[in-house]
Scaffold this active site. Structure first.
Site, PDB file in Angstrom:
ATOM      1  N   HIS A 167      -6.761  12.599 -19.310  1.00 30.49           N
ATOM      2  CA  HIS A 167      -6.377  11.764 -20.451  1.00 30.49           C
ATOM      3  C   HIS A 167      -7.120  10.446 -20.346  1.00 30.49           C
ATOM      4  CE1 HIS A 167      -3.378  11.519 -17.241  1.00 30.49           C
ATOM      5  NE2 HIS A 167      -3.328  10.229 -17.502  1.00 30.49           N
ATOM      6  N   SER A 211      -1.451  16.722 -11.064  1.00 29.70           N
ATOM      7  CA  SER A 211      -2.763  16.874 -11.722  1.00 29.70           C
ATOM      8  C   SER A 211      -3.167  18.337 -11.890  1.00 29.70           C
ATOM      9  CB  SER A 211      -3.815  16.167 -10.859  1.00 29.70           C
ATOM     10  OG  SER A 211      -5.100  16.587 -11.203  1.00 29.70           O
ATOM     11  N   GLU A 214      -5.859  19.383 -11.201  1.00 29.30           N
ATOM     12  CA  GLU A 214      -6.728  19.714 -10.059  1.00 29.30           C
ATOM     13  C   GLU A 214      -5.989  20.515  -8.994  1.00 29.30           C
ATOM     14  OE1 GLU A 214     -10.037  19.153  -9.510  1.00 29.30           O
ATOM     15  OE2 GLU A 214     -10.311  18.328 -11.518  1.00 29.30           O
ATOM     16  N   ARG A 270     -10.103   3.414 -19.274  1.00 26.01           N
ATOM     17  CA  ARG A 270     -10.579   4.292 -18.208  1.00 26.01           C
ATOM     18  C   ARG A 270     -11.714   3.593 -17.458  1.00 26.01           C
ATOM     19  NH1 ARG A 270      -8.878   8.824 -15.388  1.00 26.01           N
ATOM     20  NH2 ARG A 270      -9.723  10.751 -16.269  1.00 26.01           N
ATOM     21  N   ASP A 310       0.859  -1.186   0.000  1.00 27.86           N
ATOM     22  CA  ASP A 310       0.000   0.000   0.000  1.00 27.86           C
ATOM     23  C   ASP A 310       0.889   1.227   0.000  1.00 27.86           C
ATOM     24  OD1 ASP A 310      -1.713   2.151   0.962  1.00 27.86           O
ATOM     25  OD2 ASP A 310      -3.152   0.549   1.376  1.00 27.86           O
ATOM     26  N   LEU A 311       0.527   2.194  -0.844  1.00 24.99           N
ATOM     27  CA  LEU A 311       1.319   3.432  -0.911  1.00 24.99           C
ATOM     28  C   LEU A 311       1.403   4.120   0.456  1.00 24.99           C
ATOM     29  CD1 LEU A 311       0.444   5.468  -4.117  1.00 24.99           C
ATOM     30  CD2 LEU A 311       2.709   5.162  -3.162  1.00 24.99           C
ATOM     31  N   TYR A 364      -9.007  15.817  -3.400  1.00 22.36           N
ATOM     32  CA  TYR A 364      -8.067  15.213  -4.354  1.00 22.36           C
ATOM     33  C   TYR A 364      -7.014  16.241  -4.763  1.00 22.36           C
ATOM     34  CZ  TYR A 364      -6.306  13.519  -8.860  1.00 22.36           C
ATOM     35  OH  TYR A 364      -5.480  13.134  -9.901  1.00 22.36           O
ATOM     36  N   SER A 394      -7.583   8.353  -7.693  1.00 26.10           N
ATOM     37  CA  SER A 394      -7.516   9.264  -8.839  1.00 26.10           C
ATOM     38  C   SER A 394      -8.856   9.939  -9.116  1.00 26.10           C
ATOM     39  CB  SER A 394      -7.051   8.496 -10.079  1.00 26.10           C
ATOM     40  OG  SER A 394      -7.996   7.507 -10.397  1.00 26.10           O
TER      41      SER A 394
HETATM   42  P1  NAP Z   1      -6.207   4.838 -12.061  1.00 25.05           P
HETATM   43  O1  NAP Z   1      -6.549   4.105 -13.316  1.00 25.05           O
HETATM   44  O2  NAP Z   1      -7.301   5.190 -11.126  1.00 25.05           O
HETATM   45  O3  NAP Z   1      -5.116   3.990 -11.282  1.00 25.05           O
HETATM   46  C1  NAP Z   1      -4.762   4.276  -9.973  1.00 25.05           C
HETATM   47  C2  NAP Z   1      -3.825   3.202  -9.463  1.00 25.05           C
HETATM   48  O4  NAP Z   1      -3.483   3.500  -8.096  1.00 25.05           O
HETATM   49  C3  NAP Z   1      -4.419   1.794  -9.482  1.00 25.05           C
HETATM   50  O5  NAP Z   1      -3.433   0.900  -9.923  1.00 25.05           O
HETATM   51  C4  NAP Z   1      -4.723   1.550  -8.003  1.00 25.05           C
HETATM   52  O6  NAP Z   1      -4.664   0.214  -7.649  1.00 25.05           O
HETATM   53  C5  NAP Z   1      -3.586   2.307  -7.352  1.00 25.05           C
HETATM   54  N1  NAP Z   1      -3.850   2.583  -5.948  1.00 25.05           N
HETATM   55  C6  NAP Z   1      -4.972   3.119  -5.395  1.00 25.05           C
HETATM   56  N2  NAP Z   1      -4.840   3.182  -4.059  1.00 25.05           N
HETATM   57  C7  NAP Z   1      -3.620   2.674  -3.768  1.00 25.05           C
HETATM   58  C8  NAP Z   1      -2.917   2.447  -2.567  1.00 25.05           C
HETATM   59  N3  NAP Z   1      -3.435   2.773  -1.364  1.00 25.05           N
HETATM   60  N4  NAP Z   1      -1.687   1.890  -2.620  1.00 25.05           N
HETATM   61  C9  NAP Z   1      -1.142   1.535  -3.812  1.00 25.05           C
HETATM   62  N5  NAP Z   1      -1.763   1.726  -4.992  1.00 25.05           N
HETATM   63  C10 NAP Z   1      -2.989   2.283  -4.963  1.00 25.05           C
HETATM   64  O7  NAP Z   1      -5.430   6.204 -12.401  1.00 25.05           O
HETATM   65  P2  NAP Z   1      -4.799   6.676 -13.794  1.00 25.05           P
HETATM   66  O8  NAP Z   1      -5.897   7.284 -14.611  1.00 25.05           O
HETATM   67  O9  NAP Z   1      -3.954   5.601 -14.362  1.00 25.05           O
HETATM   68  O10 NAP Z   1      -3.896   7.891 -13.313  1.00 25.05           O
HETATM   69  C11 NAP Z   1      -2.539   7.681 -12.937  1.00 25.05           C
HETATM   70  C12 NAP Z   1      -2.101   8.832 -12.043  1.00 25.05           C
HETATM   71  O11 NAP Z   1      -2.227  10.058 -12.758  1.00 25.05           O
HETATM   72  C13 NAP Z   1      -2.925   8.988 -10.763  1.00 25.05           C
HETATM   73  O12 NAP Z   1      -2.054   9.386  -9.721  1.00 25.05           O
HETATM   74  C14 NAP Z   1      -3.877  10.123 -11.086  1.00 25.05           C
HETATM   75  O13 NAP Z   1      -4.267  10.821  -9.923  1.00 25.05           O
HETATM   76  C15 NAP Z   1      -3.010  10.963 -12.016  1.00 25.05           C
HETATM   77  N6  NAP Z   1      -3.816  11.750 -12.953  1.00 25.05           N
HETATM   78  C16 NAP Z   1      -4.593  11.100 -13.853  1.00 25.05           C
HETATM   79  C17 NAP Z   1      -5.348  11.857 -14.744  1.00 25.05           C
HETATM   80  C18 NAP Z   1      -6.210  11.183 -15.770  1.00 25.05           C
HETATM   81  O14 NAP Z   1      -6.917  11.895 -16.498  1.00 25.05           O
HETATM   82  N7  NAP Z   1      -6.147   9.874 -15.903  1.00 25.05           N
HETATM   83  C19 NAP Z   1      -5.282  13.270 -14.730  1.00 25.05           C
HETATM   84  C20 NAP Z   1      -4.467  13.875 -13.794  1.00 25.05           C
HETATM   85  C21 NAP Z   1      -3.708  13.113 -12.923  1.00 25.05           C
HETATM   86  P3  NAP Z   1      -5.996  -0.561  -7.206  1.00 25.05           P
HETATM   87  O15 NAP Z   1      -6.872  -0.566  -8.408  1.00 25.05           O
HETATM   88  O16 NAP Z   1      -5.456  -1.867  -6.797  1.00 25.05           O
HETATM   89  O17 NAP Z   1      -6.591   0.222  -6.067  1.00 25.05           O
END
Ligand code: NAP
Length: 320
Positions: free
Chosen positions: A179, A126, A128, A184, A55-56, A150, A81
């Protein structure tokens, strides 16, 4: 062989990143947290990846895993996220996104100190962090003033990247604008729309409930943002970068493009606006200026808004 460590490897971006790095011949290790289905999909696509449970929010576990893996590149993509979820679980969001980044940066710095080999960190920040910005487009100098739990957790982590950079760690924060991809999760508005368009086209859904149709976001193609993170971590200098297309569209535009592509003539008869789905603190418009990433990293988005919507709808039509 070069070794990378990725948190959030089972997420949308983590999967694309693992594929890129494995394809480049890197040994890829990832932190896995919960759902088995995401883990199974990841291992199907990239069986070469080595997974570590953790866990992070558990700093000592992170430190132990990094000591074992000894990566030269660390990508911090893990965390909560979803803005909506952060309102339901603000303490967890702060612990995972904020303190989790602190634990990872400290573990990376300590690893570098003990072994003398450079460790580089790329952190997924982000848009945000800017809250409801008064200026548009936003860039790396836009004031950080988050409006959601967030955003606040991401702002803390963003500042900490700078703190560790000053301490001697090669740490870069990429300020990611929205993105998307067919990977997603359905809880995000874009995927909710493309899945609904596919289901409605097949007669498998009757209505789509949405919040504010006028909210404008800068939507890009997820693999492009992964490419930006890789370019940032491999640049000569550790910097922060906005990664964005520079063009915003409304949720209404997204619905119209998705439904039209799914072959539905009049989207308005299927969509219901529910005030309860409009989120507190939501920015009216997010639009990023990626001039620095373009000039320093040679980064440019490869896909247009229409490309992103069409790829997502095509994938959902095939699934449905
Ligand atoms: P995502 O699909 O929601 O993936 C999040 C990941 O974090 C999952 O693998 C999840 O694992 C893991 N996670 C959640 N809680 C955790 C914990 N306590 N310990 C360890 N791992 C944990 O997000 P994404 O869209 O790929 O985005 C990647 C990053 O970019 C994130 O940090 C997000 O905030 C940032 N971001 C994304 C966007 C976007 O548009 N996608 C925009 C701005 C910033 P589980 O599924 O096992 O919980």
């Amino acid at each position: 062989m070069q070794t990378a460590f990725v948190t959030g490897i089972t997420g949308q971006d983590g999967g694309y990143l693992a594929e890129r790095l494995v394809g480049e011949g890197w040994q890829v290790h990832g932190l896995v947290h919960s759902p088995d289905h995401a883990r199974a999909e990841l291992m199907e696509r990239t069986p070469e990846v080595v997974l570590h449970e953790g866990d992070l929010g558990d700093a000592s576990r992170l430190s132990a895993v990094l000591d074992e893996v000894r990566p030269s590149e660390i990508y911090n993509l893990g965390g909560i996220s979803s803005v909506a979820l952060s309102w339901q679980a603000p303490v967890l969001t702060a612990a995972v996104n904020g303190l989790g980044a602190a634990g990872l940066l400290e573990a990376a710095w300590s690893l570098q100190e003990r072994h003398g080999a450079q460790v580089r960190v790329a952190h997924a920040s982000s848009a945000e962090i800017f809250g409801a910005p008064a200026v548009s487009p936003q860039d790396e100098n836009t004031p950080i003033r988050p409006h959601t739990p967030y955003g606040a957790s991401k702002a803390f982590a963003h500042h900490l990247v700078d703190v560790y950079r000053r301490r001697g760690l090669f740490a870069t924060a990429c300020i990611l604008y929205n993105h998307e991809s067919p990977r997603r999760p359905e809880t995000f508005v874009t995927r909710k729309i493309t899945l609904a368009a596919a289901r409605i086209a097949h007669g498998a859904q009757q209505t789509l409930a949405l919040g504010n149709l006028d909210a404008r976001r800068d939507w890009g193609w997820a693999p492009d943002y992964v490419d930006g993170l890789i370019r940032a971590i491999r640049h000569d200098e550790a910097q922060d970068y906005v990664l964005a297309t520079g063009i915003s569209h409304s949720v209404r535009d997204f619905v119209e493009a998705a439904f039209t592509h799914a072959g539905i003539a009049d989207w308005t008869q299927w969509v219901e606006v529910e005030a309860a789905l409009t989120r507190l603190g939501d920015a009216v418009e997010q639009r990023g200026d990626a001039t620095r990433a373009g000039a320093m990293l040679g980064w440019t988005p490869s896909a247009s808004f229409e490309d992103v919507v069409h790829r997502m709808v095509d994938a959902d039509l095939a699934r449905v």
